[in-house]
Structures are given as C-alpha cells and as structure tokens.
Design a protein around this motif. Structure first.
Motif, mmCIF file in Angstrom:
data_model
loop_
_atom_site.group_PDB
_atom_site.id
_atom_site.type_symbol
_atom_site.label_atom_id
_atom_site.label_comp_id
_atom_site.label_asym_id
_atom_site.label_seq_id
_atom_site.Cartn_x
_atom_site.Cartn_y
_atom_site.Cartn_z
ATOM 1 N N THR A 72 -5.435 -0.768 -7.301
ATOM 2 C CA THR A 72 -5.484 0.303 -6.515
ATOM 3 C C THR A 72 -6.696 1.354 -7.240
ATOM 4 O O THR A 72 -7.217 0.724 -8.446
ATOM 5 N N LYS A 73 -7.171 2.182 -6.484
ATOM 6 C CA LYS A 73 -8.104 3.261 -7.294
ATOM 7 C C LYS A 73 -7.376 4.088 -8.445
ATOM 8 O O LYS A 73 -6.282 4.115 -8.515
ATOM 9 N N TRP A 74 -8.335 4.251 -9.163
ATOM 10 C CA TRP A 74 -7.872 4.901 -10.701
ATOM 11 C C TRP A 74 -6.936 6.105 -10.560
ATOM 12 O O TRP A 74 -6.013 6.398 -11.166
ATOM 13 N N ASN B 90 0.921 -1.301 0.014
ATOM 14 C CA ASN B 90 0.028 0.200 -0.078
ATOM 15 C C ASN B 90 0.987 1.338 0.073
ATOM 16 O O ASN B 90 2.213 1.085 -0.140
ATOM 17 N N SER B 91 0.261 2.231 0.329
ATOM 18 C CA SER B 91 1.151 3.708 0.344
ATOM 19 C C SER B 91 1.624 3.747 1.482
ATOM 20 O O SER B 91 2.499 4.856 1.621
ATOM 21 N N ARG B 92 1.519 3.128 2.474
ATOM 22 C CA ARG B 92 2.008 3.340 4.018
ATOM 23 C C ARG B 92 3.112 2.633 4.451
ATOM 24 O O ARG B 92 3.313 2.679 5.610
ATOM 25 N N GLY B 93 3.624 1.541 3.524
ATOM 26 C CA GLY B 93 4.485 0.683 3.785
ATOM 27 C C GLY B 93 4.096 -0.613 4.391
ATOM 28 O O GLY B 93 3.053 -0.866 4.970
HETATM 29 N N1 LIG Z 1 -14.160 -3.173 -4.877
HETATM 30 C C1 LIG Z 1 -14.634 -3.858 -5.889
HETATM 31 O O1 LIG Z 1 -15.853 -4.763 -5.704
HETATM 32 C C2 LIG Z 1 -13.998 -3.813 -7.191
HETATM 33 C C3 LIG Z 1 -14.444 -4.854 -8.158
HETATM 34 C C4 LIG Z 1 -13.861 -4.811 -9.482
HETATM 35 C C5 LIG Z 1 -12.798 -3.795 -9.582
HETATM 36 N N2 LIG Z 1 -12.297 -2.962 -8.915
HETATM 37 C C6 LIG Z 1 -11.353 -1.913 -8.903
HETATM 38 O O2 LIG Z 1 -10.228 -2.232 -8.392
HETATM 39 C C7 LIG Z 1 -9.321 -1.312 -7.742
HETATM 40 C C8 LIG Z 1 -9.286 -1.561 -6.400
HETATM 41 O O3 LIG Z 1 -10.528 -1.224 -5.812
HETATM 42 P P1 LIG Z 1 -10.698 -1.827 -4.218
HETATM 43 O O4 LIG Z 1 -12.121 -1.679 -3.917
HETATM 44 O O5 LIG Z 1 -9.706 -2.948 -3.886
HETATM 45 O O6 LIG Z 1 -9.962 -0.457 -3.474
HETATM 46 P P2 LIG Z 1 -9.565 -0.048 -1.965
HETATM 47 O O7 LIG Z 1 -10.327 -1.133 -1.261
HETATM 48 O O8 LIG Z 1 -9.550 1.081 -1.827
HETATM 49 O O9 LIG Z 1 -8.161 -0.573 -1.963
HETATM 50 C C9 LIG Z 1 -7.153 0.167 -2.779
HETATM 51 C C10 LIG Z 1 -5.834 -0.052 -2.390
HETATM 52 O O10 LIG Z 1 -4.841 0.532 -2.775
HETATM 53 C C11 LIG Z 1 -3.739 1.157 -2.121
HETATM 54 N N3 LIG Z 1 -3.197 2.435 -2.540
HETATM 55 C C12 LIG Z 1 -3.538 3.771 -2.259
HETATM 56 N N4 LIG Z 1 -2.525 4.375 -2.960
HETATM 57 C C13 LIG Z 1 -1.333 3.355 -3.187
HETATM 58 C C14 LIG Z 1 -0.018 3.824 -3.368
HETATM 59 N N5 LIG Z 1 0.325 4.793 -3.982
HETATM 60 N N6 LIG Z 1 0.795 2.629 -3.660
HETATM 61 C C15 LIG Z 1 0.223 1.352 -3.261
HETATM 62 N N7 LIG Z 1 -0.858 1.043 -2.930
HETATM 63 C C16 LIG Z 1 -1.795 2.145 -2.613
HETATM 64 C C17 LIG Z 1 -4.655 1.458 -0.609
HETATM 65 O O11 LIG Z 1 -3.900 1.701 0.474
HETATM 66 P P3 LIG Z 1 -3.602 2.840 1.338
HETATM 67 O O12 LIG Z 1 -4.798 4.031 1.007
HETATM 68 O O13 LIG Z 1 -3.516 2.494 2.696
HETATM 69 O O14 LIG Z 1 -2.186 3.143 0.772
HETATM 70 C C18 LIG Z 1 -5.612 0.050 -0.608
HETATM 71 O O15 LIG Z 1 -5.022 -0.878 -0.157
HETATM 72 C C19 LIG Z 1 -10.307 -0.025 -8.128
HETATM 73 O O16 LIG Z 1 -9.756 0.553 -9.562
HETATM 74 C C20 LIG Z 1 -11.653 -0.407 -8.540
HETATM 75 O O17 LIG Z 1 -12.370 0.302 -9.211
HETATM 76 C C21 LIG Z 1 -13.174 -2.904 -7.372
#
Ligand SMILES: NC(=O)c1ccc[n+]([C@@H]2O[C@H](COP(=O)([O-])OP(=O)(O)OC[C@H]3O[C@@H](n4cnc5c(N)ncnc54)[C@H](OP(=O)(O)O)[C@@H]3O)[C@@H](O)[C@H]2O)c1
Length: 202
Positions: free
Chosen positions: A66-68, A30-33
């Motif tokens: 990760t988010k877009w 993640n972004s926090r290590g």
């Molecule tokens: N949730 C669903 O059901 C689903 C289904 C299909 C597709 N998606 C897609 O999949 C992607 C992820 O969705 P999600 O629901 O898993 O999101 P999420 O729960 O918000 O997880 C996103 C992860 O990315 C990490 N992150 C943020 N900034 C980062 C960085 N600079 N370096 C490394 N890690 C970083 C976040 O951790 P920290 O913020 O702690 O760094 C968090 O662990 C999105 O694009 C979403 O549209 C989601």
C-alpha cells in the motif's frame, strides 16, 4: 504457498501475476472490502481470491503493498503477527504532486515498518523496481534481480527462494538497517535494473 497482499494495486497485481503460474495462491485486499475486488481476482484467474486485511494476515507470507501514508493503519489492523513473514514493498512517498517523503528520522523505512508490525519477520523486497519493468509474465521473461534484506535469516531465505522460483534472481544485501538503506528511496541501488543473462550461465 498462500500469499496475502495488503493492497491490490500495481504492485500487488504484478507480483500476483508472477506467482500464479507457479501454483501459488494469492489473496488480495483493499480498504473497500473483498467484494470490490471481484473483477480484479476474476482477471487474475484461478488461484486468486479477495479477502479482508485480517484474512490476508493469516496467509503463509504477507506482502505489504500500500502507499506509505496508509502503512500504519493497515499494519495496525493486525493485532498479532505471530512470527509471520511480512514482505515490505513500500517506499516512503506520502504525496506525488508535489513529492513529499515520509519522515523516518534517519532510520530505514523498513525498520519503521518492522516497528509497526511487532512480531512480524520483515523482509524488504520488490520496492526498488518499477512494476512497468515486470510486465512480461511469459516463461521467457527477463531474470530480473531483486534486492532482499531483513533481520531474520530464515524469513529472508523463504522470500529469496520464492523470488528465485518464480523466475527472478534474489540478491541478499544484509539487514534492514544496512542493506535496506542501499535500495530504499534515495539509496544508490533504487531503480537499478539488473537482469541475469542466461547466455552467461554455465
Ligand atoms: N508502482 C510501482 O511501480 C512500485 C514499485 C515499487 C514499490 N512501490 C511501492 O509499493 C507500494 C504500493 O504501490 P502501488 O503502486 O501498488 O500503489 P497503488 O496502485 O495505489 O495500490 C495501493 C493499494 O493499497 C490499497 N489500500 C489503500 N488503503 C488501504 C487500506 N487501508 N487497507 C488495505 N488496502 C489499502 C488500495 O486500494 P483502495 O484504495 O481501493 O483501498 C490499492 O489497492 C507503495 O508504497 C509504492 O511506493 C511501487
């Protein structure tokens, strides 16, 4: 296989939980290590560890989860993709309230991902199904279908075989430009729940 996740949220954890029972190793970031993920990897259990983005990028397969709005900075953290397989699970939502979609200028979002990760073999998968549908981790879980697309046939086969091995069903829809469009955000197959019913398998 060793599978690295860029991200440690809903998508990364759900896919990791489906991989671990089949003997695969997962590394989340993640972004926090890595230290901030101690509880998450403990909860996932044996086979799960935390790492940096750079360590994740060294794994056999890398999953972008990760988010877009963070995709560019996350991918730019890896200077050389060295031909690695990068599984793109993302959808181009930059804001949820209100919903704002990222600009892809008529291309598919996974083509943008491929542009941002030169040298990576991008395979689009897992993006079209909400993780809430994948919370059965038992051996008798539904055989959910996952659409797969990509421009490298070998990489696509590796990801498709992995999807099949862990109890799901891969469906190859072609290239990122053509197939990816069908199940990316706004496409007709986004959010379609197809599950193979074992009663009909001869
Ligand atoms: N949730 C669903 O059901 C689903 C289904 C299909 C597709 N998606 C897609 O999949 C992607 C992820 O969705 P999600 O629901 O898993 O999101 P999420 O729960 O918000 O997880 C996103 C992860 O990315 C990490 N992150 C943020 N900034 C980062 C960085 N600079 N370096 C490394 N890690 C970083 C976040 O951790 P920290 O913020 O702690 O760094 C968090 O662990 C999105 O694009 C979403 O549209 C989601």
């Amino acid at each position: 296989m060793k599978i690295g996740f860029m991200g440690a949220g809903e998508v990364a954890q759900a896919i990791a939980k489906h991989l671990l029972p089949f003997g695969h190793q997962v590394m989340l970031s993640n972004s926090r290590g890595p230290d901030s993920l101690a509880d998450v990897v403990k909860e996932l259990g044996a086979g799960a560890i935390a790492g940096t983005l750079q360590q994740v990028a060294e794994q056999d397969i890398v999953v972008l989860a990760t988010k877009w709005h963070t995709v560019q900075s996350v991918l730019f953290a890896v200077p050389d993709w060295k031909g690695r397989i990068l599984v793109d699970t993302t959808n181009r939502v930059t804001s949820y309230t209100p919903v704002i979609l990222g600009d892809i200028s008529g291309r598919t979002s996974s083509e943008i991902v491929a542009d941002l990760a030169p040298g990576a073999k991008v395979v689009k998968a897992f993006n079209s199904v909400p993780m809430i549908w994948l919370q059965d981790f038992s051996p008798s879980k539904p055989k959910t279908a996952f659409f797969v697309s990509g421009d490298d046939a070998d990489a696509k086969k590796v990801v498709s075989d992995l999807i099949d091995e862990i109890g799901f069903c891969s469906l190859d829809l072609g290239s990122l430009a053509v197939g990816g469009r069908i199940y990316q955000l706004g496409g007709p197959l986004l959010g379609v729940n197809l599950s193979l019913n074992d009663r009909f398998v001869l």
